[in-house]
Design a protein around this motif. Structure first.
Motif, mmCIF file in Angstrom:
data_model
loop_
_atom_site.group_PDB
_atom_site.id
_atom_site.type_symbol
_atom_site.label_atom_id
_atom_site.label_comp_id
_atom_site.label_asym_id
_atom_site.label_seq_id
_atom_site.Cartn_x
_atom_site.Cartn_y
_atom_site.Cartn_z
ATOM 1 N N THR A 266 -49.411 25.233 -32.197
ATOM 2 C CA THR A 266 -50.149 24.013 -32.326
ATOM 3 C C THR A 266 -50.367 23.186 -31.165
ATOM 4 O O THR A 266 -49.610 23.294 -30.259
ATOM 5 C CB THR A 266 -49.586 22.938 -33.569
ATOM 6 O OG1 THR A 266 -48.551 22.366 -33.135
ATOM 7 C CG2 THR A 266 -49.208 23.530 -34.972
ATOM 8 N N ARG A 267 -51.367 22.508 -31.116
ATOM 9 C CA ARG A 267 -51.898 21.528 -29.875
ATOM 10 C C ARG A 267 -50.700 20.550 -29.707
ATOM 11 O O ARG A 267 -50.317 20.311 -28.457
ATOM 12 C CB ARG A 267 -53.115 20.939 -29.733
ATOM 13 C CG ARG A 267 -54.075 22.296 -29.968
ATOM 14 C CD ARG A 267 -55.619 21.674 -29.762
ATOM 15 N NE ARG A 267 -56.465 22.905 -30.582
ATOM 16 C CZ ARG A 267 -56.883 23.619 -29.774
ATOM 17 N NH1 ARG A 267 -56.494 24.021 -28.328
ATOM 18 N NH2 ARG A 267 -57.801 24.400 -30.575
ATOM 19 N N PRO B 56 -64.660 28.731 -32.274
ATOM 20 C CA PRO B 56 -65.501 28.042 -30.895
ATOM 21 C C PRO B 56 -64.598 28.421 -29.770
ATOM 22 O O PRO B 56 -63.364 28.978 -30.198
ATOM 23 C CB PRO B 56 -65.358 26.622 -31.334
ATOM 24 C CG PRO B 56 -64.211 26.540 -32.473
ATOM 25 C CD PRO B 56 -64.237 28.045 -33.482
ATOM 26 N N SER B 57 -65.142 28.379 -28.785
ATOM 27 C CA SER B 57 -64.398 28.911 -27.662
ATOM 28 C C SER B 57 -63.501 27.929 -27.119
ATOM 29 O O SER B 57 -63.497 26.568 -27.406
ATOM 30 C CB SER B 57 -65.547 29.165 -26.223
ATOM 31 O OG SER B 57 -65.902 27.918 -26.042
ATOM 32 N N GLY C 204 -62.027 22.283 -26.084
ATOM 33 C CA GLY C 204 -61.579 21.174 -25.222
ATOM 34 C C GLY C 204 -62.877 20.251 -24.909
ATOM 35 O O GLY C 204 -62.292 18.981 -24.648
ATOM 36 N N LYS C 205 -64.090 20.378 -24.999
ATOM 37 C CA LYS C 205 -64.940 19.231 -24.923
ATOM 38 C C LYS C 205 -64.843 18.292 -26.057
ATOM 39 O O LYS C 205 -64.862 17.096 -25.755
ATOM 40 C CB LYS C 205 -66.453 19.767 -24.791
ATOM 41 C CG LYS C 205 -66.748 20.513 -23.475
ATOM 42 C CD LYS C 205 -68.086 21.017 -23.571
ATOM 43 C CE LYS C 205 -68.302 22.133 -22.463
ATOM 44 N NZ LYS C 205 -69.478 22.732 -22.530
ATOM 45 N N ARG D 139 -63.793 14.338 -25.149
ATOM 46 C CA ARG D 139 -64.304 13.032 -25.606
ATOM 47 C C ARG D 139 -63.736 12.210 -26.582
ATOM 48 O O ARG D 139 -63.619 11.040 -26.328
ATOM 49 C CB ARG D 139 -65.653 13.591 -26.463
ATOM 50 C CG ARG D 139 -66.862 14.012 -25.354
ATOM 51 C CD ARG D 139 -68.069 14.651 -26.254
ATOM 52 N NE ARG D 139 -68.709 15.438 -25.893
ATOM 53 C CZ ARG D 139 -68.794 16.716 -26.544
ATOM 54 N NH1 ARG D 139 -68.273 16.766 -27.679
ATOM 55 N NH2 ARG D 139 -69.450 17.888 -25.916
ATOM 56 N N LEU D 140 -62.773 12.731 -27.468
ATOM 57 C CA LEU D 140 -61.981 12.095 -28.485
ATOM 58 C C LEU D 140 -61.129 11.254 -27.727
ATOM 59 O O LEU D 140 -60.514 10.137 -27.718
ATOM 60 C CB LEU D 140 -61.287 12.771 -29.343
ATOM 61 C CG LEU D 140 -60.513 12.191 -30.423
ATOM 62 C CD1 LEU D 140 -61.321 11.056 -31.325
ATOM 63 C CD2 LEU D 140 -60.120 13.150 -31.485
ATOM 64 N N ILE D 141 -60.292 11.819 -26.698
ATOM 65 C CA ILE D 141 -59.354 11.277 -26.016
ATOM 66 C C ILE D 141 -59.562 10.388 -25.030
ATOM 67 O O ILE D 141 -59.035 9.147 -24.756
ATOM 68 C CB ILE D 141 -58.310 12.665 -25.252
ATOM 69 C CG1 ILE D 141 -57.752 13.555 -26.128
ATOM 70 C CG2 ILE D 141 -57.555 12.070 -23.995
ATOM 71 C CD1 ILE D 141 -57.367 14.804 -25.579
#
Length: 128
Positions: free
Chosen positions: A6-7, A63-64, A69-70, A74-76
């Motif tokens: 997981t991330r 999704p790639s 990552g985008k 944005r969220l971070i």
């Protein structure tokens, strides 16, 4: 080297020092081979293979890594700005929150959602 974690597991395994290094040297790493750079950090942090696989369960287009990552970027950045904390601290908070699991469920539409909606969900600690 391919890992299936997981991330949150990856972020926590890398630790703050490595993440700060990655963030500080992002311009340099972006011009390097992404597989080699990630392999180096995986080995250095001794990240195990893991067993998380959100791709095999996906019934739709995946999704790639750049697209996801985008979404996270944005969220971070929004969390860092809203909570008036550093980007690395916000990164830990986002990846260890419930929203990361929701974004990584590619059978849902969460990763397509508006950035301001994702921030509000994160802040409310639930899907609204």
């Amino acid at each position: 080297m391919k890992i299936t974690n997981t991330r949150a597991e990856v972020v926590n395994s890398l630790g703050k020092k490595n993440l700060e290094k990655i963030y500080d040297l992002a311009d340099i790493y972006h011009s390097d081979n992404i597989d080699r750079v990630s392999d180096d950090f995986i080995k250095e942090a001794k990240i195990s293979t893991g067993n998380f696989n959100n791709v095999s369960a996906c019934q739709y287009a995946i999704p790639s890594q750049w697209d996801i990552g985008k979404v996270y970027k944005r969220l971070i950045k929004s969390v860092a700005e809203y909570e008036k904390i550093g980007v690395i601290d916000a990164l830990f908070k986002v990846y260890n929150s419930f929203i990361s699991t929701k974004i990584d469920d590619y059978n849902s539409s969460m990763y397509y959602e508006n950035p301001s909606y994702l921030l509000e969900c994160y802040l409310e600690n639930k899907v609204i």
